[in-house]
Motif scaffolding. Structure first.
Motif, PDB file in Angstrom:
ATOM      1  N   SER A 234      62.991 149.499 -13.416  1.00 45.78           N
ATOM      2  CA  SER A 234      62.957 148.493 -12.349  1.00 45.78           C
ATOM      3  C   SER A 234      62.477 147.142 -12.849  1.00 45.78           C
ATOM      4  O   SER A 234      62.861 146.093 -12.312  1.00 45.78           O
ATOM      5  CB  SER A 234      62.069 148.973 -11.195  1.00 45.78           C
ATOM      6  OG  SER A 234      60.745 149.203 -11.645  1.00 45.78           O
ATOM      7  N   ASP A 235      61.631 147.131 -13.886  1.00 43.28           N
ATOM      8  CA  ASP A 235      61.130 145.868 -14.423  1.00 43.28           C
ATOM      9  C   ASP A 235      62.191 145.131 -15.236  1.00 43.28           C
ATOM     10  O   ASP A 235      61.958 143.987 -15.657  1.00 43.28           O
ATOM     11  CB  ASP A 235      59.894 146.115 -15.287  1.00 43.28           C
ATOM     12  CG  ASP A 235      60.184 147.006 -16.499  1.00 43.28           C
ATOM     13  OD1 ASP A 235      61.067 147.883 -16.393  1.00 43.28           O
ATOM     14  OD2 ASP A 235      59.532 146.824 -17.546  1.00 43.28           O
ATOM     15  N   ARG A 236      63.329 145.756 -15.455  1.00 37.28           N
ATOM     16  CA  ARG A 236      64.419 145.135 -16.214  1.00 37.28           C
ATOM     17  C   ARG A 236      65.606 144.781 -15.318  1.00 37.28           C
ATOM     18  O   ARG A 236      66.707 144.549 -15.803  1.00 37.28           O
ATOM     19  CB  ARG A 236      64.865 146.067 -17.351  1.00 37.28           C
ATOM     20  CG  ARG A 236      63.778 146.300 -18.394  1.00 37.28           C
ATOM     21  CD  ARG A 236      64.238 147.279 -19.448  1.00 37.28           C
ATOM     22  NE  ARG A 236      63.218 147.460 -20.476  1.00 37.28           N
ATOM     23  CZ  ARG A 236      62.211 148.311 -20.379  1.00 37.28           C
ATOM     24  NH1 ARG A 236      62.107 149.066 -19.300  1.00 37.28           N
ATOM     25  NH2 ARG A 236      61.312 148.407 -21.336  1.00 37.28           N
ATOM     26  N   ILE A 237      65.369 144.783 -14.019  1.00 38.82           N
ATOM     27  CA  ILE A 237      66.426 144.462 -13.055  1.00 38.82           C
ATOM     28  C   ILE A 237      65.950 143.312 -12.177  1.00 38.82           C
ATOM     29  O   ILE A 237      64.943 143.426 -11.478  1.00 38.82           O
ATOM     30  CB  ILE A 237      66.774 145.680 -12.177  1.00 38.82           C
ATOM     31  CG1 ILE A 237      67.196 146.870 -13.043  1.00 38.82           C
ATOM     32  CG2 ILE A 237      67.882 145.324 -11.185  1.00 38.82           C
ATOM     33  CD1 ILE A 237      67.333 148.173 -12.280  1.00 38.82           C
ATOM     34  N   ASP A 238      66.654 142.191 -12.218  1.00 36.24           N
ATOM     35  CA  ASP A 238      66.338 141.032 -11.378  1.00 36.24           C
ATOM     36  C   ASP A 238      67.473 140.824 -10.385  1.00 36.24           C
ATOM     37  O   ASP A 238      68.648 140.748 -10.789  1.00 36.24           O
ATOM     38  CB  ASP A 238      66.166 139.776 -12.222  1.00 36.24           C
ATOM     39  CG  ASP A 238      64.915 139.821 -13.085  1.00 36.24           C
ATOM     40  OD1 ASP A 238      63.926 140.427 -12.643  1.00 36.24           O
ATOM     41  OD2 ASP A 238      64.932 139.254 -14.191  1.00 36.24           O
ATOM     42  N   VAL A 239      67.128 140.726  -9.117  1.00 28.74           N
ATOM     43  CA  VAL A 239      68.141 140.581  -8.065  1.00 28.74           C
ATOM     44  C   VAL A 239      67.856 139.329  -7.247  1.00 28.74           C
ATOM     45  O   VAL A 239      66.742 139.146  -6.733  1.00 28.74           O
ATOM     46  CB  VAL A 239      68.165 141.809  -7.136  1.00 28.74           C
ATOM     47  CG1 VAL A 239      69.238 141.625  -6.048  1.00 28.74           C
ATOM     48  CG2 VAL A 239      68.448 143.077  -7.925  1.00 28.74           C
ATOM     49  N   TYR A 240      68.866 138.453  -7.158  1.00 31.80           N
ATOM     50  CA  TYR A 240      68.812 137.325  -6.233  1.00 31.80           C
ATOM     51  C   TYR A 240      69.687 137.690  -5.046  1.00 31.80           C
ATOM     52  O   TYR A 240      70.897 137.879  -5.191  1.00 31.80           O
ATOM     53  CB  TYR A 240      69.320 136.042  -6.892  1.00 31.80           C
ATOM     54  CG  TYR A 240      69.375 134.866  -5.939  1.00 31.80           C
ATOM     55  CD1 TYR A 240      68.215 134.164  -5.624  1.00 31.80           C
ATOM     56  CD2 TYR A 240      70.569 134.476  -5.361  1.00 31.80           C
ATOM     57  CE1 TYR A 240      68.258 133.094  -4.744  1.00 31.80           C
ATOM     58  CE2 TYR A 240      70.622 133.407  -4.479  1.00 31.80           C
ATOM     59  CZ  TYR A 240      69.460 132.721  -4.171  1.00 31.80           C
ATOM     60  OH  TYR A 240      69.506 131.671  -3.290  1.00 31.80           O
TER      61      TYR A 240
END
Length: 389
Positions: free
Chosen positions: A88-94
């Protein structure tokens, strides 16, 4: 860009890996109300040989009632080994409302802003499935070219006809190669250049990807500096076509070279649960498509003569425009494109698929510092007696 500047770009994993295995990969995805998004993210990490080096950036254009692409498919306390929990720390969602979406190009501009200096940049469609150890395979293919300015790009083939379903490994010997474009349709009473059906052929170059003239947003793998130097143009709202031609020309002028992968590494999922399109929002943005299209084709010097140069939007053209390594005219002359006459010389694909283009340009004229093909030494101009109008 010099080789020295390029060498400064690209982070490495802080884990126990070394060499190629430590080089990080940024995967950029734009999602418009597609229910496949979470499955794709899960598959990216589960299929990678070294998932710790992957970081995924997502622009999630959703509507009320849709599950966000940032939420695991099952609660993490029940199934903590899900990739969207474990990484989860390697997934960025805008996340943004789909009702405000202004098109694919602007969304890609947003996702590129999530890039944080990874060694490689990978742009891919949201509804795909990856082969086992895809990250290792794609880096090996890229590095086999010894070309810092290489960009691997191709259209995707449907999963059901492309893989052995027992272990999700490729079972086709062929892959699409991007060489077929034509002026068609109506760009406000003028035809526009666009990619059409591409040949799916067996690679004629063994041991590396194969040089081709064009790029597509469906699949694009490169060094990270490609999306820094040739970013998607934020001033092109509601434009449905032309991005592939624009990026092909702009990338060429910045010194980049496009290649078809030797082997397919991911495949389109035909049943993707897609819901609508951003064109549903056209009523909110009346009149912007024409202005944006004039900018897109104006930058690459392909506007019809009726569109005056001072009439279209030149905002931040230095950043989103053409480069200084090669000239736009050389792209058109080399690949038989007559921009003002709106015709393309036929049979370019024979030159490309045969491997002759790769041997003549890549093998014979790659810069000694591996910073792209030296087109100042390329005297080739594609000519055929037959024009396709």
């Amino acid at each position: 860009m010099t080789k020295r500047v390029a060498s400064y770009i690209g982070s490495h994993s802080s884990g126990s890996y070394s060499g190629l295995n430590a080089r990080t990969i940024f995967v950029g995805i734009t999602n418009f109300r597609d229910l496949q998004c979470r499955s794709t993210v899960e598959n990216i990490f589960q299929g990678a040989r070294y998932p710790e080096r992957i970081r995924v950036g997502i622009v999630d254009q959703i509507k009320d009632g849709f599950e966000s692409c940032s939420i695991a498919m099952k609660p993490c306390d029940e199934e903590p080994e899900q990739a969207m929990c474990k990484y989860s720390d390697r997934i960025d969602v805008y996340e943004m409302q789909a009702s405000l979406a202004t098109g694919k190009i602007f969304a890609r501009n947003l996702v590129q802003r999530l890039y944080r200096g990874e060694y490689y940049a990978f742009q891919v469609d949201v509804h795909v499935s990856f082969v086992v150890n895809w990250d290792e395979h794609i880096i090996n293919q890229f590095e086999s070219l010894n070309n810092e300015m290489a960009v691997l790009s191709t259209t995707l083939t449907d999963l059901k006809v492309s893989v052995n379903e027992e272990n999700v490994k490729p079972n086709l010997n062929s892959r699409p190669i991007l060489c077929n474009a034509n002026f068609e349709g109506q760009f406000y009473q003028e035809k526009a250049l666009r990619l059409i059906d591409q040949p799916d052929s067996v690679p004629r170059i063994s041991g590396s990807p194969q040089l081709q003239p064009y790029w597509t947003p469906e699949f694009s793998f490169s060094r990270g500096h490609f999306i820094v130097n040739v970013p998607s143009d934020m001033y092109l709202p509601m434009v449905d076509s032309g991005e592939d031609i624009s990026t092909s020309v702009r990338g060429f002028t910045h010194g980049y070279d496009f290649y078809a992968p030797e082997r397919a590494l991911c495949f389109r999922i035909s049943k993707r649960g897609e819901r609508g399109s951003y064109v549903d929002n056209a009523r909110l943005y009346k009149g912007v498509t024409r202005a944006a299209s004039e900018r897109l084709f104006g930058i690459i010097k392909m506007n019809p003569v009726t569109v005056k140069d001072l009439s279209w939007n030149h905002e931040e053209e230095e950043y989103y425009g053409i480069g200084k390594v090669r000239d736009v005219a050389q792209f058109y002359q080399t690949f038989g494109i007559h921009a003002q006459e709106k015709v393309v010389e036929a049979h370019l694909c024979n030159f490309v698929t045969s491997g002759e283009m790769h041997r003549l340009f890549h093998d014979d004229h790659l810069h000694t510092d591996n910073m792209g093909v030296d087109y100042s030494q390329v005297r080739f101009r594609f000519h055929e007696l037959h024009l396709q109008g």
